[in-house]
Motif scaffolding. Structure first.
Motif, short mmCIF file in Angstrom:
data_model
loop_
_atom_site.label_atom_id
_atom_site.label_comp_id
_atom_site.label_asym_id
_atom_site.label_seq_id
_atom_site.Cartn_x
_atom_site.Cartn_y
_atom_site.Cartn_z
N UNK A 5 1.05 -1.15 0.08
CA UNK A 5 -0.01 0.02 0.00
C UNK A 5 0.94 1.25 -0.07
N UNK A 6 1.09 2.03 -1.17
CA UNK A 6 1.61 3.17 -1.40
C UNK A 6 0.88 4.33 -1.46
N UNK A 7 1.03 5.46 -0.39
CA UNK A 7 0.22 6.47 -0.17
C UNK A 7 0.82 7.57 -1.03
N UNK A 8 0.02 8.23 -1.95
CA UNK A 8 0.29 9.53 -2.82
C UNK A 8 0.25 10.47 -1.71
N UNK A 9 1.23 11.62 -1.90
CA UNK A 9 1.99 11.81 -3.21
C UNK A 9 3.28 10.88 -2.61
N UNK A 10 4.09 10.51 -3.83
CA UNK A 10 5.49 9.65 -3.30
C UNK A 10 6.36 10.23 -4.56
N UNK A 11 7.71 9.85 -4.14
CA UNK A 11 8.67 10.07 -5.29
C UNK A 11 9.02 8.70 -5.97
N UNK A 12 9.75 8.71 -7.17
CA UNK A 12 9.98 7.40 -7.97
C UNK A 12 10.64 6.52 -6.78
N UNK A 13 11.49 6.92 -5.97
CA UNK A 13 12.22 6.19 -5.06
C UNK A 13 11.22 5.26 -4.12
N UNK A 14 10.04 5.77 -3.70
CA UNK A 14 9.22 5.19 -2.84
C UNK A 14 8.53 3.80 -3.69
N UNK A 15 8.18 4.18 -4.86
CA UNK A 15 7.60 3.19 -5.79
C UNK A 15 8.68 2.07 -6.07
N UNK A 16 9.81 2.58 -6.31
CA UNK A 16 10.89 1.72 -6.63
C UNK A 16 11.41 0.67 -5.61
N UNK A 17 11.07 1.14 -4.39
CA UNK A 17 11.62 0.41 -3.21
C UNK A 17 10.35 -0.84 -3.09
N UNK A 18 9.14 -0.51 -3.43
CA UNK A 18 7.90 -1.41 -3.20
C UNK A 18 8.14 -2.37 -4.61
N UNK A 19 8.31 -1.91 -5.66
CA UNK A 19 8.57 -2.73 -6.94
C UNK A 19 9.87 -3.84 -6.53
N UNK A 20 10.97 -3.43 -6.02
CA UNK A 20 12.06 -4.12 -5.93
C UNK A 20 11.75 -5.28 -4.88
N UNK A 21 10.79 -4.81 -3.73
CA UNK A 21 10.48 -5.69 -2.83
C UNK A 21 9.54 -6.91 -3.33
N UNK A 22 8.75 -6.40 -4.08
CA UNK A 22 7.68 -7.55 -5.02
C UNK A 22 8.62 -8.48 -5.74
N UNK A 23 9.66 -7.87 -6.69
CA UNK A 23 10.63 -8.77 -7.34
C UNK A 23 11.10 -9.86 -6.38
N UNK A 24 11.59 -9.30 -5.19
CA UNK A 24 12.33 -10.24 -4.51
C UNK A 24 11.28 -11.31 -3.88
N UNK A 25 10.08 -10.86 -3.58
CA UNK A 25 9.18 -11.95 -3.38
C UNK A 25 8.88 -12.94 -4.56
N UNK A 26 9.00 -12.48 -5.73
CA UNK A 26 8.84 -13.50 -6.86
C UNK A 26 9.93 -14.42 -7.02
N UNK A 27 10.92 -14.13 -6.76
CA UNK A 27 12.17 -14.72 -6.73
C UNK A 27 12.21 -15.68 -5.58
N UNK A 28 11.73 -15.27 -4.62
CA UNK A 28 11.69 -16.06 -3.25
C UNK A 28 10.89 -17.43 -3.34
N UNK A 29 9.72 -17.01 -4.35
CA UNK A 29 8.45 -18.16 -4.29
C UNK A 29 8.84 -18.88 -5.53
N UNK A 30 9.66 -18.65 -6.57
CA UNK A 30 10.00 -19.45 -7.68
C UNK A 30 10.35 -20.60 -7.55
#
Length: 226
Positions: free
Chosen positions: A102-127
């Motif tokens: 859950x990402x609250x607006x307004x946010x900078x690119x860094x905030x979204x990037x952190x969420x996406x990187x964490x999501x990618x890590x989750x995907x790798x963990x589940x693979x």
């Protein structure tokens, strides 16, 4: 590539968020939607979607209404809420509907990037699949709990911070403030300020290069996360 649908009622905001997503390695924006009905239609048209960035305030229904309908139709696409809705009841309902972040607006690119990187890590963990011991279960549930990007101190620009971060992250080795300045177009003093900030927040590591005489040169390298 992780295929993403960006849902936001504001066309310009959707476009900006889509540009942010495309800047993160491993992610690709498959489409945009600006209403609940369009989001559901796009879900049917793009069966390979992995992730939806979901705004809550849509003109016809709410984002959570869309998530409920997605699940009713059997869509298992992951959801990250990206919205100005910050009341606890909405956040709680998002959790109950299975939103991963859950990402609250307004946010900078860094905030979204952190969420996406964490999501990618989750995907790798589940693979890996298979069965999981408690330690592995803890790692799966902790994959999305990556710390948020620290707020910038007063007088620091998110744009400049991102320029310096990108230059350092993609460098083949340690760089000095002068080298960062040349790659980003900022002054040496500005580069030094932002490099020190990255070092203080654990994003960069300081190394020293000793010459024949005089003070050692400060050089910085991107700190790889475990």
């Amino acid at each position: 590539m992780i295929e993403v649908l960006v849902v936001d009622d504001d066309v310009m905001v959707a476009r900006v968020n889509a540009a942010y997503v495309d800047k993160v390695p491993g992610f690709h924006v498959a489409g945009e939607a600006h209403s609940a009905a369009e989001a559901l239609r796009r879900l049917e048209e793009l069966p390979g979607l992995d992730l939806v960035l979901m705004d809550h305030y849509l003109p016809d229904e709410t984002g959570l209404d869309v998530v409920r309908e997605m699940r009713r139709r059997g869509h298992r696409t992951d959801v990250i809420m990206v919205t100005a809705a910050r009341d606890v009841s909405t956040v709680q309902e998002a959790m109950r509907q299975g939103a991963l972040q859950y990402l609250v607006k307004p946010f900078a690119f860094a905030g979204l990037r952190t969420k996406l990187e964490a999501y990618a890590q989750l995907r790798r963990t589940l693979d890996g699949g298979g069965e999981a011991e408690q330690a592995e279960v803890d790692r799966i549930f902790g994959a999305l709990s990556a710390p948020s990007e620290p707020d910038l101190p007063k007088g620091h620009s998110p744009t400049t911070a991102e320029l310096v971060r990108q230059a350092l992250m993609h460098a083949e080795g340690p760089l000095s403030a002068q080298e960062i300045a040349e790659r980003t177009g900022v002054s040496r003093q500005t580069a030094q300020r932002y490099l020190k900030l990255l070092e203080r927040t654990g994003r960069a590591t300081l190394t020293l290069k000793y010459g024949d005489a005089g003070r050692p040169e400060h050089r910085y390298v991107w700190a790889k996360r475990p």
